[in-house]
Scaffold this motif. Structure first.
Motif, PDB file in Angstrom:
ATOM      1  N   GLY A 168       0.793  -1.218   0.000  1.00  0.00           N
ATOM      2  CA  GLY A 168       0.000   0.000   0.000  1.00  0.00           C
ATOM      3  C   GLY A 168       0.823   1.265   0.000  1.00  0.00           C
ATOM      4  N   CYS A 169       2.103   1.131  -0.235  1.00  0.00           N
ATOM      5  CA  CYS A 169       2.971   2.318  -0.261  1.00  0.00           C
ATOM      6  C   CYS A 169       4.054   2.097  -1.306  1.00  0.00           C
ATOM      7  CB  CYS A 169       3.602   2.570   1.105  1.00  0.00           C
ATOM      8  SG  CYS A 169       4.500   1.149   1.761  1.00  0.00           S
ATOM      9  N   GLU A 170       4.704   3.163  -1.719  1.00  0.00           N
ATOM     10  CA  GLU A 170       5.800   3.039  -2.660  1.00  0.00           C
ATOM     11  C   GLU A 170       6.966   2.313  -1.993  1.00  0.00           C
ATOM     12  OE1 GLU A 170       5.716   3.819  -5.793  1.00  0.00           O
ATOM     13  OE2 GLU A 170       3.672   4.597  -5.625  1.00  0.00           O
ATOM     14  N   SER A 171       7.699   1.549  -2.783  1.00  0.00           N
ATOM     15  CA  SER A 171       8.787   0.743  -2.228  1.00  0.00           C
ATOM     16  C   SER A 171       9.888   1.586  -1.601  1.00  0.00           C
ATOM     17  CB  SER A 171       9.385  -0.145  -3.328  1.00  0.00           C
ATOM     18  OG  SER A 171       9.922   0.651  -4.379  1.00  0.00           O
ATOM     19  N   HIS A 172       9.984   2.851  -2.027  1.00  0.00           N
ATOM     20  CA  HIS A 172      11.051   3.703  -1.506  1.00  0.00           C
ATOM     21  C   HIS A 172      10.606   4.523  -0.288  1.00  0.00           C
ATOM     22  CE1 HIS A 172       8.967   7.098  -3.322  1.00  0.00           C
ATOM     23  NE2 HIS A 172       8.935   6.427  -4.464  1.00  0.00           N
ATOM     24  N   ASP A 173       9.348   4.367   0.147  1.00  0.00           N
ATOM     25  CA  ASP A 173       8.846   5.166   1.277  1.00  0.00           C
ATOM     26  C   ASP A 173       9.723   5.039   2.512  1.00  0.00           C
ATOM     27  OD1 ASP A 173       6.795   6.319  -0.080  1.00  0.00           O
ATOM     28  OD2 ASP A 173       5.195   5.502   1.162  1.00  0.00           O
ATOM     29  N   HIS A 174      10.066   3.830   2.884  1.00  0.00           N
ATOM     30  CA  HIS A 174      10.876   3.652   4.086  1.00  0.00           C
ATOM     31  C   HIS A 174      12.264   4.260   3.909  1.00  0.00           C
ATOM     32  CE1 HIS A 174       8.329   0.125   5.906  1.00  0.00           C
ATOM     33  NE2 HIS A 174       7.746   1.302   5.980  1.00  0.00           N
ATOM     34  N   ASP A 175      12.811   4.171   2.695  1.00  0.00           N
ATOM     35  CA  ASP A 175      14.118   4.782   2.439  1.00  0.00           C
ATOM     36  C   ASP A 175      14.048   6.302   2.600  1.00  0.00           C
ATOM     37  OD1 ASP A 175      15.465   2.365   1.741  1.00  0.00           O
ATOM     38  OD2 ASP A 175      14.504   2.413  -0.215  1.00  0.00           O
ATOM     39  N   ASP A 176      12.985   6.904   2.075  1.00  0.00           N
ATOM     40  CA  ASP A 176      12.819   8.358   2.203  1.00  0.00           C
ATOM     41  C   ASP A 176      12.663   8.761   3.672  1.00  0.00           C
ATOM     42  OD1 ASP A 176      12.945   8.531  -0.522  1.00  0.00           O
ATOM     43  OD2 ASP A 176      10.787   8.768  -0.817  1.00  0.00           O
ATOM     44  N   LEU A 177      11.929   7.958   4.416  1.00  0.00           N
ATOM     45  CA  LEU A 177      11.734   8.246   5.830  1.00  0.00           C
ATOM     46  C   LEU A 177      13.058   8.189   6.581  1.00  0.00           C
ATOM     47  CD1 LEU A 177       9.643   8.860   8.015  1.00  0.00           C
ATOM     48  CD2 LEU A 177       9.227   6.403   8.226  1.00  0.00           C
ATOM     49  N   ILE A 178      13.877   7.199   6.253  1.00  0.00           N
ATOM     50  CA  ILE A 178      15.199   7.083   6.877  1.00  0.00           C
ATOM     51  C   ILE A 178      16.042   8.312   6.563  1.00  0.00           C
ATOM     52  CG2 ILE A 178      17.361   5.769   6.933  1.00  0.00           C
ATOM     53  CD1 ILE A 178      15.648   3.264   6.192  1.00  0.00           C
ATOM     54  N   ASP A 179      15.966   8.796   5.323  1.00  0.00           N
ATOM     55  CA  ASP A 179      16.747   9.977   4.937  1.00  0.00           C
ATOM     56  C   ASP A 179      16.397  11.179   5.806  1.00  0.00           C
ATOM     57  OD1 ASP A 179      18.031   8.574   2.929  1.00  0.00           O
ATOM     58  OD2 ASP A 179      16.672   9.249   1.340  1.00  0.00           O
ATOM     59  N   TYR A 180      15.110  11.408   6.034  1.00  0.00           N
ATOM     60  CA  TYR A 180      14.688  12.537   6.872  1.00  0.00           C
ATOM     61  C   TYR A 180      15.208  12.374   8.302  1.00  0.00           C
ATOM     62  CZ  TYR A 180      11.442  14.175   3.257  1.00  0.00           C
ATOM     63  OH  TYR A 180      10.885  14.673   2.100  1.00  0.00           O
ATOM     64  N   LEU A 181      15.104  11.165   8.833  1.00  0.00           N
ATOM     65  CA  LEU A 181      15.546  10.921  10.213  1.00  0.00           C
ATOM     66  C   LEU A 181      17.062  11.070  10.331  1.00  0.00           C
ATOM     67  CD1 LEU A 181      13.285   7.847  11.032  1.00  0.00           C
ATOM     68  CD2 LEU A 181      13.054  10.154  11.979  1.00  0.00           C
ATOM     69  N   ALA A 182      17.784  10.538   9.359  1.00  0.00           N
ATOM     70  CA  ALA A 182      19.248  10.621   9.381  1.00  0.00           C
ATOM     71  C   ALA A 182      19.722  12.069   9.319  1.00  0.00           C
ATOM     72  CB  ALA A 182      19.838   9.825   8.218  1.00  0.00           C
ATOM     73  N   ALA A 183      18.939  12.916   8.642  1.00  0.00           N
ATOM     74  CA  ALA A 183      19.289  14.336   8.525  1.00  0.00           C
ATOM     75  C   ALA A 183      18.810  15.149   9.718  1.00  0.00           C
ATOM     76  CB  ALA A 183      18.696  14.903   7.232  1.00  0.00           C
ATOM     77  N   GLY A 184      18.155  14.495  10.670  1.00  0.00           N
ATOM     78  CA  GLY A 184      17.639  15.205  11.847  1.00  0.00           C
ATOM     79  C   GLY A 184      16.404  16.033  11.561  1.00  0.00           C
ATOM     80  N   GLU A 185      15.731  15.739  10.448  1.00  0.00           N
ATOM     81  CA  GLU A 185      14.537  16.499  10.049  1.00  0.00           C
ATOM     82  C   GLU A 185      13.290  15.850  10.656  1.00  0.00           C
ATOM     83  OE1 GLU A 185      14.451  19.234   8.450  1.00  0.00           O
ATOM     84  OE2 GLU A 185      16.351  19.435   7.391  1.00  0.00           O
ATOM     85  N   GLY A 186      13.115  16.030  11.967  1.00  0.00           N
ATOM     86  CA  GLY A 186      12.024  15.374  12.680  1.00  0.00           C
ATOM     87  C   GLY A 186      10.640  15.769  12.195  1.00  0.00           C
ATOM     88  N   GLU A 187      10.436  17.046  11.906  1.00  0.00           N
ATOM     89  CA  GLU A 187       9.118  17.506  11.474  1.00  0.00           C
ATOM     90  C   GLU A 187       8.785  16.995  10.067  1.00  0.00           C
ATOM     91  OE1 GLU A 187       6.736  18.956  13.224  1.00  0.00           O
ATOM     92  OE2 GLU A 187       8.076  18.721  14.942  1.00  0.00           O
ATOM     93  N   LYS A 188       9.797  16.939   9.202  1.00  0.00           N
ATOM     94  CA  LYS A 188       9.572  16.395   7.868  1.00  0.00           C
ATOM     95  C   LYS A 188       9.294  14.891   7.938  1.00  0.00           C
ATOM     96  CE  LYS A 188      12.193  19.811   5.193  1.00  0.00           C
ATOM     97  NZ  LYS A 188      13.331  20.021   4.245  1.00  0.00           N
TER      98      LYS A 188
END
Length: 249
Positions: free
Chosen positions: A191-211
């Motif tokens: 039910g989601c794009e295969s890269h969704d989790h990868d994109d989420l990891i990118d935001y977290l790794a960058a410290g972008e909590g709100e994003k």
């Protein structure tokens, strides 16, 4: 292709010393996984009765042992136990599914800023490996494995927030979501794009909590919107066929 749990795999996991009728912690774990997988794969359909006497005979385990396993599955809400009727595979309704995802959105989205604050480079590598294994399972057509890996990914994100109480709640919600996805989800994706989790990891790794928080909301909305709430009639399961076990006299 996904495989049935064979008798040989059960026997290999049998501990050297067994209790009455094949009981033992390791064997209990193998049987628990077998029933759990059969539910997620929909070999055991929602509403199907899980008769203790039949499971006792199929797995050559004591009635007490099978009750413990069913109680564990009930705690994860994969199984429902009712007085006089006994155990059956939980049948999630459309309303319950929406409630579960509403709860997930409130809790998981709220945890993302804290997860972004606490995440380490090692955690990032761990999460990327989990996402990679999920993608691999989807490509191989191993839907139930992919569902479990996706749930484990979300549970790990919650754990990294540092709030153990809410992480435990997320784990319960993900367990319920696994059954909901197995019953109402579409084969081949979650039910989601295969890269969704990868994109989420990118935001977290960058410290972008709100994003990360906003993206998690989008991610969960996409999963929920992909569900198709069409219920199928249940029927009496053939445990011997499902678990690939031949009766031994």
């Amino acid at each position: 292709m996904e495989q049935k749990l064979s008798l040989s795999s059960i026997e290999k996991a049998r501990p050297k010393r067994l209790g009455k009728n094949g009981d033992g912690a390791e064997r209990h774990e193998v049987i628990y996984r077998a029933i759990s997988d059969a539910i997620i794969k929909q070999q055991l359909h929602p509403g199907a009765r899980l008769r203790e006497d039949a499971l006792t005979e199929v797995f050559n385990i004591s009635r007490t042992g099978i009750r413990k396993i069913l109680q564990r599955l009930a705690m994860e809400q994969l199984v429902t136990i009712t007085p006089r009727r006994g155990a059956s595979v939980t049948r999630p309704t459309a309303a319950e599914a929406r409630d579960v995802f509403a709860a997930r959105k409130m809790v998981e989205c709220g945890l993302m800023p804290e997860t972004a604050l606490h995440i380490t480079p090692q955690n990032v590598l761990e999460l990327r490996d989990m996402a990679k294994r999920e993608h691999k399972a989807l490509r191989a057509g191993e839907q139930s494995t992919a569902i479990k890996l996706s749930a484990a990914f979300h549970e790990r994100l919650a754990q990294l927030s540092g709030n153990a109480t809410l992480a435990a709640f997320v784990s319960q919600l993900c367990s319920r979501s696994s059954l909901i996805l197995a019953v109402y989800g579409s084969t081949g994706h979650l039910g989601c794009e295969s890269h969704d989790h990868d994109d989420l990891i990118d935001y977290l790794a960058a410290g972008e909590g709100e994003k990360a928080k906003a993206f998690m909301l989008h991610h969960l909305n996409e999963i929920e919107s992909s569900l198709s709430f069409i219920e199928e009639a249940s029927f009496a399961p053939d445990f011997h066929q499902i678990f690939g076990i031949t009766s031994q006299k």
